[in-house]
Design an enzyme around this catalytic site. Structure first.
Site, mmCIF file in Angstrom:
data_model
loop_
_atom_site.group_PDB
_atom_site.id
_atom_site.type_symbol
_atom_site.label_atom_id
_atom_site.label_comp_id
_atom_site.label_asym_id
_atom_site.label_seq_id
_atom_site.Cartn_x
_atom_site.Cartn_y
_atom_site.Cartn_z
ATOM 1 C CG ASP A 188 4.887 11.734 -9.340
ATOM 2 O OD1 ASP A 188 5.615 12.738 -9.291
ATOM 3 O OD2 ASP A 188 5.234 10.661 -9.856
ATOM 4 N NE ARG A 213 -0.474 1.250 -10.322
ATOM 5 C CZ ARG A 213 -0.016 1.772 -9.211
ATOM 6 N NH1 ARG A 213 -0.773 1.838 -8.136
ATOM 7 N NH2 ARG A 213 1.210 2.234 -9.141
ATOM 8 C CG ASP A 232 1.286 1.818 -12.868
ATOM 9 O OD1 ASP A 232 0.919 0.638 -13.051
ATOM 10 O OD2 ASP A 232 2.148 2.146 -12.048
ATOM 11 C CB SER A 283 9.850 5.321 -7.921
ATOM 12 O OG SER A 283 8.536 4.929 -8.217
HETATM 13 N N1 ARG Z 1 7.268 -2.527 -13.647
HETATM 14 C C1 ARG Z 1 6.159 -2.881 -12.861
HETATM 15 C C2 ARG Z 1 4.901 -2.731 -13.646
HETATM 16 O O1 ARG Z 1 4.836 -2.006 -14.586
HETATM 17 C C3 ARG Z 1 6.091 -2.178 -11.522
HETATM 18 C C4 ARG Z 1 6.025 -0.692 -11.530
HETATM 19 C C5 ARG Z 1 5.956 -0.186 -10.123
HETATM 20 N N2 ARG Z 1 6.128 1.215 -9.986
HETATM 21 C C6 ARG Z 1 7.012 1.777 -9.158
HETATM 22 N N3 ARG Z 1 7.040 3.052 -9.109
HETATM 23 N N4 ARG Z 1 7.843 1.101 -8.420
HETATM 24 O O2 ARG Z 1 3.947 -3.371 -13.322
#
Ligand code: ARG
Length: 394
Positions: free
Chosen positions: A14, A94, A123, A172
């Site tokens: 991405d 993040r 995110d 992912s």
């Molecule tokens: N669900 C979690 C969050 O929103 C982790 C997301 C992680 N992303 C991934 N592509 N594995 O904080």
């Protein structure tokens, strides 16, 4: 004048396709990438740097592991950070990543900031909560263009972006020093049992070795030593991930409510987090009063929701941290944790600030006059008794 954008870069598909897209579709001349090292595997950082060398105009790699531990993970431990059962890994990394990207943009004189998040997840919100504190434009090509993975792969090939073979492993993954998250592919089906291959930090619990007891030392609510050896936070967490991982400690498979309301099926690995949060919570029970504990549980929950949303500049987040900090001075001592086939259980604890007194609790001691409790016992069910009586009179 050259139009510059700074992109939060991971080296994945991405964020890699974002680079040519930003030039072709957003009319930008210069894409600067920033790789923020929050403890993802060294190999991943190296690959990302190699790719950046090929496709970005300029790259910065910034190692923030120590800052991440001190300013994000330690406050999380003090707050027993946990959102619906998720120990908060990606969520707390993040804001720091976004802050570093913004810092680079200001130094480089860029007019825009970009991220590679989709419009479905959390995110985008966490990045933009920080990005939008500046006056720079915020660009989210993935969200704007609604791209499919197939389109991205073809586009990447056309633009000379190396694409790792992803068909067999469609997961992912997001990793930092505190936790590893695995989503996507068949895992999106809540009734699909995760295959062993998705796990990299933890051994399957049933294959764990003999039980092992480790001792964690705490000061001011944060871990400072392992088995009597003082260590910095980064080393301690790294070491505990290895030890806990060998015992299959710290796997979570859950349904999570994202900020936008979508439910997501998530898998996580977080051995050090499980051990440290278990030990910390236990030590708090030894040193805090029951009123502090019950009030703090509500504060911790509120803290965790803000941390999940990435709202770390929200004044309430700082207010809650101030309360939490004032309780943590006494959270010091040692906790022994037994690791065995996926479980981490506290087997012993001690603290100079313990409110527990074996003298007072012991049946053998007579320093408490048990008769004193009689008066309390008489009033204990007082209102219920009156209620029962009035009911009879009705
Ligand atoms: N669900 C979690 C969050 O929103 C982790 C997301 C992680 N992303 C991934 N592509 N594995 O904080």
């Amino acid at each position: 004048m050259e139009k510059k954008v700074v992109l939060a870069y991971s080296g994945g598909l991405d964020t890699s396709v974002c680079i040519p897209i930003l030039k072709e579709h957003y009319d930008l001349d210069h894409v600067i990438t920033v790789i923020v090292d929050v403890g993802q595997p060294e190999e991943e950082i190296k690959n990302a740097e190699e790719k950046a060398e090929l496709i970005s105009d300029k790259n910065f790699t910034i190692d923030v592991k120590a800052e991440f531990v001190k300013d994000y993970i330690f406050p999380l431990i003090k707050a027993n950070g946990n959102y619906e059962g998720y120990v908060l890994g990606t969520a707390i990394a993040r804001p720091l990543i976004a802050k570093k990207v913004l810092e680079v943009a200001l130094v480089e004189g860029a007019g825009a900031l970009a991220h590679g998040c989709t419009g479905k997840g959390n995110d985008q919100l966490r990045f933009e909560a920080v990005f939008r504190s500046s006056n720079l434009d915020v660009l989210a090509p993935m969200r704007d263009m609604n791209l499919t993975r197939e389109w991205e792969i073809d586009y990447a090939k056309e633009h000379g972006i190396p694409v790792p073979v992803t068909k067999e492993k469609p997961w992912s993954i997001d990793e930092n020093i505190w936790s590893r998250s695995i989503e996507g592919g068949k895992l999106e089906e809540p009734d699909f049992i995760p295959p062993e291959e998705i796990f990299e930090w933890t051994r399957s619990p049933e294959n764990g070795p003999e039980a092992e007891i480790i001792e964690i030392g705490f000061e001011g609510g944060v871990p400072v030593s392992l088995n009597g050896t003082f260590m910095d936070g980064v080393s301690l967490i790294t070491e505990l991930n290895l030890i806990g991982g060998r015992h299959g400690v710290g796997r979570t498979d859950m349904i999570e409510d994202r900020v936008l309301g979508l439910k997501a099926r998530e898998n996580y690995e977080h051995p050090a987090a499980t051990i440290l949060l278990t030990a910390h919570g236990d030590l708090e029970r030894l040193v805090l009063t029951r009123r502090e504990l019950s009030f703090k549980a509500r504060v911790d929950d509120e803290w965790s929701k803000l941390a999940y949303m990435g709202l770390v500049d929200e004044p309430l987040y700082h207010d809650l941290n101030a309360f939490i900090d004032s309780t943590q001075e006494r959270v010091k001592g040692t906790v022994k944790v037994r690791l065995y086939k996926g479980s981490a259980s506290v087997v012993a604890r001690s603290s100079p600030c313990a409110l527990y007194s074996s003298d007072l609790v012991s049946f053998d001691e007579s320093c408490i006059d048990q008769k004193d409790a009689e008066g309390v016992a008489k009033y204990h069910g007082f209102q219920a008794r009156i209620y029962q009586r009035t009911k009879q009179d009705l």
